[in-house]
Design a protein around this motif. Sequence first.
Motif, short mmCIF file in Angstrom:
data_model
loop_
_atom_site.label_atom_id
_atom_site.label_comp_id
_atom_site.label_asym_id
_atom_site.label_seq_id
_atom_site.Cartn_x
_atom_site.Cartn_y
_atom_site.Cartn_z
N THR A 106 50.53 44.23 34.07
CA THR A 106 49.45 43.74 33.39
C THR A 106 49.98 42.24 33.20
O THR A 106 50.93 41.85 32.67
N LEU A 107 49.31 41.24 34.26
CA LEU A 107 49.69 40.07 34.06
C LEU A 107 48.97 39.27 33.06
O LEU A 107 47.82 39.76 32.65
N SER A 116 39.70 37.29 49.89
CA SER A 116 38.46 36.60 49.59
C SER A 116 37.00 37.23 49.65
O SER A 116 36.18 36.72 48.99
N GLU A 117 37.16 38.63 49.93
CA GLU A 117 35.87 39.22 49.69
C GLU A 117 35.55 39.83 48.24
O GLU A 117 34.55 39.83 47.72
N THR A 118 36.77 40.21 47.52
CA THR A 118 36.64 41.03 46.28
C THR A 118 37.05 39.84 45.14
O THR A 118 36.61 40.04 44.07
N GLY A 119 37.72 38.89 45.46
CA GLY A 119 38.27 37.63 44.59
C GLY A 119 39.21 38.33 43.67
O GLY A 119 39.90 37.50 42.74
N HIS A 161 43.46 46.77 40.05
CA HIS A 161 42.39 47.51 39.45
C HIS A 161 41.01 46.28 39.39
O HIS A 161 41.23 45.30 38.33
N THR A 162 40.12 46.69 40.00
CA THR A 162 39.10 45.55 40.41
C THR A 162 38.34 45.32 39.08
O THR A 162 38.06 43.98 38.76
N PRO A 163 37.93 45.94 38.17
CA PRO A 163 37.23 45.57 36.91
C PRO A 163 38.10 44.70 35.87
O PRO A 163 37.69 43.88 35.40
N GLU A 164 39.56 44.78 36.06
CA GLU A 164 40.58 44.21 35.34
C GLU A 164 41.55 43.53 36.55
O GLU A 164 42.65 44.15 36.82
N PRO A 165 41.18 42.30 37.09
CA PRO A 165 42.05 41.91 38.26
C PRO A 165 43.32 41.70 37.87
O PRO A 165 44.13 41.46 38.84
#
Length: 108
Positions: free
Chosen positions: A45-46, A61-64, A91-95
């Motif tokens: 976790t950053l 660039s597509e997902t951010g 983890h997309t919901p928590e980038p």
Amino acid sequence: MDTKQRRKTPRMLNDNERAKLEEYQDLIHYSSRYSDDNFEYRHVTLPKNMLKVIPKDYFDSETGTLRILMEDEWRGLGITQSLGWEHYETHTPEPHILLFKRPVDYGN
């Protein structure tokens, strides 16, 4: 893992980029390891504010979210782990959470 997210060669940080990241490196959190029959896993976790200073070309660039990083890249961000770990998912919901794995018998 979407391999199109991975670069063919690592994009190394320059001195200015590395300096901006230094203040966050002691705040990186490492989960305990967990495993299945084939792999051991952990998530890193950053600090959320760290995402603001990571170079834009480290992101998809597509997902951010952060793209799949090569070992030299994630180590350059200040993530420190023993050998054999591979960044395989963000983890997309928590980038700010990066998922890592390595073979269960790595180093044996």
